[in-house]
Scaffold this motif. Sequence first.
Motif, PDB file in Angstrom:
ATOM      1  N   MET A   1     -18.131   6.681  80.901  1.00  0.00           N
ATOM      2  CA  MET A   1     -17.697   7.142  79.019  1.00  0.00           C
ATOM      3  C   MET A   1     -19.168   7.953  78.942  1.00  0.00           C
ATOM      4  N   SER A   2     -18.135   8.299  77.475  1.00  0.00           N
ATOM      5  CA  SER A   2     -19.845   9.457  77.337  1.00  0.00           C
ATOM      6  C   SER A   2     -20.752   8.971  76.674  1.00  0.00           C
ATOM      7  N   LYS A   3     -21.818   9.567  75.910  1.00  0.00           N
ATOM      8  CA  LYS A   3     -22.780   9.525  75.624  1.00  0.00           C
ATOM      9  C   LYS A   3     -22.750   8.480  74.455  1.00  0.00           C
ATOM     10  N   LEU A   4     -21.442   9.853  73.745  1.00  0.00           N
ATOM     11  CA  LEU A   4     -21.479   8.519  72.736  1.00  0.00           C
ATOM     12  C   LEU A   4     -20.594   7.136  72.428  1.00  0.00           C
ATOM     13  N   GLU A   5     -19.973   7.246  73.730  1.00  0.00           N
ATOM     14  CA  GLU A   5     -19.087   5.596  73.502  1.00  0.00           C
ATOM     15  C   GLU A   5     -20.184   4.960  74.139  1.00  0.00           C
ATOM     16  N   GLU A   6     -21.404   4.809  74.769  1.00  0.00           N
ATOM     17  CA  GLU A   6     -22.425   4.475  75.426  1.00  0.00           C
ATOM     18  C   GLU A   6     -23.086   3.477  74.805  1.00  0.00           C
ATOM     19  N   LEU A   7     -22.949   4.682  73.034  1.00  0.00           N
ATOM     20  CA  LEU A   7     -24.240   3.980  72.186  1.00  0.00           C
ATOM     21  C   LEU A   7     -23.663   3.104  71.439  1.00  0.00           C
ATOM     22  N   LEU A   8     -21.972   3.146  70.882  1.00  0.00           N
ATOM     23  CA  LEU A   8     -21.179   2.708  70.540  1.00  0.00           C
ATOM     24  C   LEU A   8     -20.964   1.529  71.051  1.00  0.00           C
ATOM     25  N   ALA A   9     -20.875   1.288  71.985  1.00  0.00           N
ATOM     26  CA  ALA A   9     -20.884   0.043  72.918  1.00  0.00           C
ATOM     27  C   ALA A   9     -22.082  -0.679  72.887  1.00  0.00           C
ATOM     28  N   GLN A  10     -23.086   0.137  72.710  1.00  0.00           N
ATOM     29  CA  GLN A  10     -24.722  -1.022  72.281  1.00  0.00           C
ATOM     30  C   GLN A  10     -24.979  -1.447  70.877  1.00  0.00           C
ATOM     31  N   LYS A  11     -24.931  -0.475  69.941  1.00  0.00           N
ATOM     32  CA  LYS A  11     -24.801  -0.981  68.654  1.00  0.00           C
ATOM     33  C   LYS A  11     -24.033  -0.900  67.659  1.00  0.00           C
ATOM     34  N   GLY A  12     -22.407  -1.037  68.252  1.00  0.00           N
ATOM     35  CA  GLY A  12     -22.033  -1.801  67.556  1.00  0.00           C
ATOM     36  C   GLY A  12     -21.215  -0.274  66.758  1.00  0.00           C
ATOM     37  N   ALA A  13     -21.902  -0.117  65.762  1.00  0.00           N
ATOM     38  CA  ALA A  13     -21.709   0.977  64.648  1.00  0.00           C
ATOM     39  C   ALA A  13     -22.954   2.295  64.278  1.00  0.00           C
ATOM     40  N   LEU A  14     -22.228   2.885  64.154  1.00  0.00           N
ATOM     41  CA  LEU A  14     -23.281   4.225  64.247  1.00  0.00           C
ATOM     42  C   LEU A  14     -23.516   4.696  63.119  1.00  0.00           C
ATOM     43  N   LEU A  15     -24.645   5.819  63.320  1.00  0.00           N
ATOM     44  CA  LEU A  15     -25.611   5.850  61.343  1.00  0.00           C
ATOM     45  C   LEU A  15     -25.027   7.417  62.088  1.00  0.00           C
ATOM     46  N   ALA A  16     -23.997   8.576  61.024  1.00  0.00           N
ATOM     47  CA  ALA A  16     -24.895  10.030  61.256  1.00  0.00           C
ATOM     48  C   ALA A  16     -25.094  10.528  60.352  1.00  0.00           C
ATOM     49  N   ASP A  17     -25.179  12.076  60.326  1.00  0.00           N
ATOM     50  CA  ASP A  17     -25.937  12.384  59.239  1.00  0.00           C
ATOM     51  C   ASP A  17     -25.799  12.710  57.899  1.00  0.00           C
ATOM     52  N   GLY A  18     -26.543  13.585  56.926  1.00  0.00           N
ATOM     53  CA  GLY A  18     -25.567  13.722  55.373  1.00  0.00           C
ATOM     54  C   GLY A  18     -25.180  15.023  55.770  1.00  0.00           C
ATOM     55  N   ALA A  19     -25.768  15.523  54.919  1.00  0.00           N
ATOM     56  CA  ALA A  19     -24.833  17.252  53.745  1.00  0.00           C
ATOM     57  C   ALA A  19     -26.156  18.178  54.553  1.00  0.00           C
ATOM     58  N   THR A  20     -25.494  19.184  55.057  1.00  0.00           N
ATOM     59  CA  THR A  20     -26.050  20.409  55.879  1.00  0.00           C
ATOM     60  C   THR A  20     -26.547  21.429  55.060  1.00  0.00           C
ATOM     61  N   GLY A  21     -25.254  22.000  54.113  1.00  0.00           N
ATOM     62  CA  GLY A  21     -25.086  22.735  52.660  1.00  0.00           C
ATOM     63  C   GLY A  21     -26.107  22.202  52.091  1.00  0.00           C
ATOM     64  N   THR A  22     -25.902  21.304  51.025  1.00  0.00           N
ATOM     65  CA  THR A  22     -26.438  21.490  49.537  1.00  0.00           C
ATOM     66  C   THR A  22     -27.859  20.644  49.424  1.00  0.00           C
ATOM     67  N   ASN A  23     -28.243  20.613  50.288  1.00  0.00           N
ATOM     68  CA  ASN A  23     -29.557  20.143  51.495  1.00  0.00           C
ATOM     69  C   ASN A  23     -30.264  21.567  51.824  1.00  0.00           C
ATOM     70  N   LEU A  24     -29.728  22.041  52.499  1.00  0.00           N
ATOM     71  CA  LEU A  24     -30.735  23.591  52.908  1.00  0.00           C
ATOM     72  C   LEU A  24     -30.480  24.557  51.223  1.00  0.00           C
ATOM     73  N   PHE A  25     -29.869  24.357  50.405  1.00  0.00           N
ATOM     74  CA  PHE A  25     -29.463  24.981  48.469  1.00  0.00           C
ATOM     75  C   PHE A  25     -30.849  24.703  48.102  1.00  0.00           C
ATOM     76  N   GLU A  26     -31.134  23.291  48.079  1.00  0.00           N
ATOM     77  CA  GLU A  26     -32.677  22.398  47.902  1.00  0.00           C
ATOM     78  C   GLU A  26     -33.930  23.139  48.857  1.00  0.00           C
ATOM     79  N   MET A  27     -33.395  23.656  49.760  1.00  0.00           N
ATOM     80  CA  MET A  27     -34.424  24.393  50.504  1.00  0.00           C
ATOM     81  C   MET A  27     -34.562  26.333  50.167  1.00  0.00           C
ATOM     82  N   GLY A  28     -33.913  26.293  49.100  1.00  0.00           N
ATOM     83  CA  GLY A  28     -33.934  28.207  49.085  1.00  0.00           C
ATOM     84  C   GLY A  28     -32.626  29.003  49.958  1.00  0.00           C
ATOM     85  N   LEU A  29     -31.314  28.194  50.404  1.00  0.00           N
ATOM     86  CA  LEU A  29     -30.783  29.168  50.479  1.00  0.00           C
ATOM     87  C   LEU A  29     -30.301  29.510  49.500  1.00  0.00           C
ATOM     88  N   VAL A  30     -29.497  30.755  49.667  1.00  0.00           N
ATOM     89  CA  VAL A  30     -28.988  31.589  47.851  1.00  0.00           C
ATOM     90  C   VAL A  30     -27.327  31.693  48.775  1.00  0.00           C
TER      91      VAL A  30
END
Length: 342
Positions: A1-30
Amino acid sequence: MSKLEELLAQKGALLADGATGTNLFEMGLVSGDAPELWNTDEPEKITALHKSFVDAGSDIILTNTFGCNRHRLKLHKAEGRVRELNIAAVKLARDVAEASGRTVLIGGSVGPTGELFQPLGALSYEEGVAAFKEQMEGLVEGGADILWVETMSAVEEMKAAAEAAQNFDLPLVITASFDTAGKTMMGLSPKGLGDLQSQFACTPVAIGSNCGVGASDLLAAIMDITEAYPDAIIVAKANCGIPQIKGDEVVYTGTPELMAKYAHMALDAGARIVGGCCGTSPIHLAAMRAALDAHQAGARPTLNEVIAEIGPLVSPPNKEADAARAENDGSGSGRRRGRRRS
C-alpha cells in the motif's frame, strides 16, 4: 500500500488543503505573475501558506506547482527551470510536513499544460506525455508522496498525465473540473471520469473533482461518480462557495459554516478525501477539520438536499442537450445512425 492508502486506512477520511492562488494573492502575488516562481523568489511565503493549512488540520498539502510545466512556464521565460522549481516546491512543503509532528502527505500538484491537444490544437499527445514526465521527475526527486493531477478537462490530457505517471512508483490522483453544465469544458461527464479509470496507463488510486463553480455543483459531480463507482476513493475539493466579481476582485461567498456543511455532505456522498479549492482559507479548513472529526455517517444526500443546504447549482446539467446528443449518436431510444465511432 502507498502512504496515501495507509493513511486512509488509518483515518477513514482525509482533509486536503485549501486554495493556493487566491491565498497567494492575499500575500501580494500580482495577477499575471507565475506563483511557481515564488518557490525560489518568496519561499517564506509559500512555507507560511503550507503551515497555515497544516495548522488548520490538513492531512494532505499540495505543492505550489500547478503550472510548473514547460508550456506554462515558457510564458514567463522559465521553461528551463521545470526541474528546479518543482524540486524547490516539494522541499518547502516537506519541511512544513516534517515539522508538524504528525503524518502530513505531500501531493505534487500537476495542472493542465495550458495547450490544446491535437487535433484541436498544436500539442501532440507525445509532447504532452513528455511535459508531464519532466515535471513529475522534479516532484519525485523533491520527495513528493503523491502525483496529484488536478483541474483537468480533456480526456487526452488526463491519459497523457497517467502515461507519464506510470514511470514512477507513486500513487496517482486525478481530479477534473466539471464547470460546464455538469461536465468539463471538453465535454467529459463525472461518470465518464470513472469510466476512464480502466483506460489509463497508470490506474489512479483516487479520482474526483476540484474547482469548477459552486460547492453544490461539485457535490452533484461526485455523487454521480460514487453512484456509478461506489468502491472508488473519491476526492472532493470544492471552491469556497460561489465566485462573485466585485470591482477588480473575485470574492467567494462560502463561510466556514457552509464549508463545514459541505464537508459533512461530501462524506455522506461517498468522498474520502475532502478539501477546498479557490477561495478556501485556513479558517475555512479549520471548520472543515472539525466537521470531519465530528462526522457521524448519515444517509446519502439527494441533490435537492444539497441545494437546500449548500445553495443552487451555478451550472446545472443541460439535460435537453444531452438527450439530443444521445438521440443523434445512437445511444438514445431513437433511430441509430449508420456509423458509430469505435
